[in-house]
Write an enzyme that holds these catalytic residues in place. Structure first.
Site, PDB file in Angstrom:
ATOM      1  CE  LYS A 111      38.162 -26.546  13.584  1.00 17.25           C
ATOM      2  NZ  LYS A 111      36.826 -27.168  13.567  1.00 17.25           N
ATOM      3  CE  LYS A 194      36.484 -25.067   0.490  1.00 15.39           C
ATOM      4  NZ  LYS A 194      36.602 -24.031   1.500  1.00 15.39           N
ATOM      5  CE  LYS A 197      34.398 -17.988   6.500  1.00 14.94           C
ATOM      6  NZ  LYS A 197      33.102 -18.327   5.930  1.00 14.94           N
TER       7      LYS A 197
HETATM    8  P1  ATP Z   1      36.890 -21.811   6.118  1.00 17.45           P
HETATM    9  O1  ATP Z   1      38.006 -21.421   5.206  1.00 17.45           O
HETATM   10  O2  ATP Z   1      36.946 -21.175   7.473  1.00 17.45           O
HETATM   11  O3  ATP Z   1      36.634 -23.289   6.130  1.00 17.45           O
HETATM   12  P2  ATP Z   1      34.999 -21.386   4.081  1.00 17.45           P
HETATM   13  O4  ATP Z   1      35.182 -20.131   3.319  1.00 17.45           O
HETATM   14  O5  ATP Z   1      35.509 -22.649   3.484  1.00 17.45           O
HETATM   15  O6  ATP Z   1      35.585 -21.142   5.509  1.00 17.45           O
HETATM   16  P3  ATP Z   1      32.777 -22.619   5.331  1.00 17.45           P
HETATM   17  O7  ATP Z   1      32.211 -21.881   6.495  1.00 17.45           O
HETATM   18  O8  ATP Z   1      33.704 -23.760   5.589  1.00 17.45           O
HETATM   19  O9  ATP Z   1      33.473 -21.547   4.368  1.00 17.45           O
HETATM   20  O10 ATP Z   1      31.626 -23.151   4.373  1.00 17.45           O
HETATM   21  C1  ATP Z   1      30.286 -22.725   4.403  1.00 17.45           C
HETATM   22  C2  ATP Z   1      29.537 -23.436   3.295  1.00 17.45           C
HETATM   23  O11 ATP Z   1      30.015 -23.019   2.014  1.00 17.45           O
HETATM   24  C3  ATP Z   1      29.706 -24.962   3.308  1.00 17.45           C
HETATM   25  O12 ATP Z   1      28.483 -25.541   2.885  1.00 17.45           O
HETATM   26  C4  ATP Z   1      30.795 -25.209   2.285  1.00 17.45           C
HETATM   27  O13 ATP Z   1      30.691 -26.519   1.717  1.00 17.45           O
HETATM   28  C5  ATP Z   1      30.502 -24.113   1.262  1.00 17.45           C
HETATM   29  N1  ATP Z   1      31.729 -23.662   0.588  1.00 17.45           N
HETATM   30  C6  ATP Z   1      32.763 -23.004   1.142  1.00 17.45           C
HETATM   31  N2  ATP Z   1      33.719 -22.715   0.238  1.00 17.45           N
HETATM   32  C7  ATP Z   1      33.274 -23.221  -0.942  1.00 17.45           C
HETATM   33  C8  ATP Z   1      33.803 -23.245  -2.282  1.00 17.45           C
HETATM   34  N3  ATP Z   1      34.959 -22.690  -2.578  1.00 17.45           N
HETATM   35  N4  ATP Z   1      33.077 -23.848  -3.248  1.00 17.45           N
HETATM   36  C9  ATP Z   1      31.889 -24.418  -2.956  1.00 17.45           C
HETATM   37  N5  ATP Z   1      31.333 -24.422  -1.738  1.00 17.45           N
HETATM   38  C10 ATP Z   1      31.999 -23.837  -0.723  1.00 17.45           C
HETATM   39 MG    MG Z   2      35.623 -24.589   4.841  1.00 15.91          MG
END
Ligand code: ATP
Ligand code: MG
Length: 327
Positions: A111, A194, A197
């Site tokens: 970060k 993956k 967001k």
């Molecule tokens: P960022 O990109 O900001 O990290 P994100 O979309 O990855 O956001 P998170 O807030 O990091 O979402 O994740 C929230 C939950 O969803 C966590 O438990 C994470 O492990 C799960 N998660 C996020 N993206 C995936 C994915 N593509 N497949 C499986 N689990 C996911």
């Molecule tokens: Mg994430």
């Protein structure tokens, strides 16, 4: 019964990666353990979101959690800042957290590199706040993604240290919750590893049927197999992976077979995939709209959740204060 604590940062809409990768498991888990789910608005403050969008995101995540199937009659669902005891516990734990170990945390280093002009103390103390989230309810288990393993290890370090210094067994050594089956990682539709967001490749739970269809039809593929049993390229494998989560097993094997004998048509694959995603997402979206139009219900859920979480927090904090010599 085991206690399980899980938090999510309110940073935007939930996508099908969040749902199939995490939320869907939480929904099953809530019947097997004493579960507390919180929306981590204190954690979100480290990146200085504007107050209006923070409030909106907290509300939107809450609605999406409920719509997806987290049941406030079974689990405790609350907003982190509704339980200020967590801030007190963070303060008290931070007396035994050392600058060196906090600075060495990989997520802090990352970060700090990503936002060099905002390396605030909240960011440095993130692992202490996370430990407080978990230890506040003396959680046995925490469902964590692979990226969070380090924080859970630090939680155990802080818990052990506290127990040793104050000669107590108050805090458990919280472990990762084991979902039994392997955790699914939902890939992106852009051929990337993956869905996320920050990747900007998401299918959101709020997307309309047509938006879902459009996004799926635009998904990256390749030129198609020309020889029987050729290896599957990553973008196509990604579509199969999503299909594994949303479609019937026979549907998946039918398309895999078609791939193997070179008769596959990606247009058909995408059409089927889109319809199967629509079938699992549309009912959630409808419930999102329904719940959103009922502010009284939301208020009640949040009030009940906060009250239950505070009760649980107070039990712990009474002991912590006493052990540390506070009256
Ligand atoms: P960022 O990109 O900001 O990290 P994100 O979309 O990855 O956001 P998170 O807030 O990091 O979402 O994740 C929230 C939950 O969803 C966590 O438990 C994470 O492990 C799960 N998660 C996020 N993206 C995936 C994915 N593509 N497949 C499986 N689990 C996911
Ligand atoms: Mg994430």
């Amino acid at each position: 019964m085991e206690t399980v604590v899980s938090g999510i940062r309110p940073t935007g809409q939930l996508h099908i990666g969040n749902y199939f990768g995490a939320l869907r498991n939480f929904i099953k888990m809530q019947y097997d353990a004493r579960c507390l789910f919180f929306i981590a608005d204190y954690h979100a403050l480290t990146t200085h979101p504007d107050p209006k969008s923070l409030r909106e995101n907290v509300r939107s995540v809450l609605v999406e959690y409920l719509a997806a199937g987290l049941d406030p009659n079974v689990a405790t669902i609350y907003v982190q800042s509704d339980v200020p005891q967590v801030a007190e516990l963070q303060l008290l734990l931070s007396m035994h957290a050392y600058l060196g170990e906090l600075e060495r945390t990989p997520s802090f280093k990352e970060k700090a590199r990503k936002q060099p002009d905002n390396v605030n103390a909240g960011l440095l103390c993130y692992p202490v706040l996370m430990a407080a989230d978990i230890l506040l309810h003396r959680a046995d288990k925490v469902p964590v993604g692979k990226d969070q393993g380090q924080h859970l290890e630090m939680t155990r370090v802080f818990a052990r240290r506290f127990n040793t210094i104050y000669n107590t067994d108050l805090f458990p050594e919280s472990q990762a919750y084991n979902f039994g089956a392997e955790l699914t990682k939902i890939p992106g539709l852009d051929g990337s590893g993956k869905m996320g967001k920050s990747e900007g490749n998401c299918l959101f739970l709020r997307d309309t049927d047509d938006v879902i269809r459009k996004k799926v039809m635009r998904a990256t593929t390749d030129t198609g197999p020309t020889l029987p049993d050729s290896p599957v390229s990553e973008p196509v494998e990604n579509l199969f992976t999503i299909m594994k989560s949303v479609s019937a097993p026979e549907t998946l094997s039918q398309f895999q077979k078609a791939y193997a004998d070179c008769s596959i048509r990606y247009g058909d694959l995408k059409k089927q995939l889109a319809e199967d995603i629509v079938a699992s997402v549309a009912p959630i979206r409808e419930r999102i709209l329904e719940i959103e139009s009922n502010p009284e219900y939301l208020k009640q859920v949040l009030g009940d959740g906060a009250a239950a979480a505070r009760r649980s927090a107070d039990e712990t904090m009474c002991r912590v204060r006493e052990l540390m010599g506070l009256c």
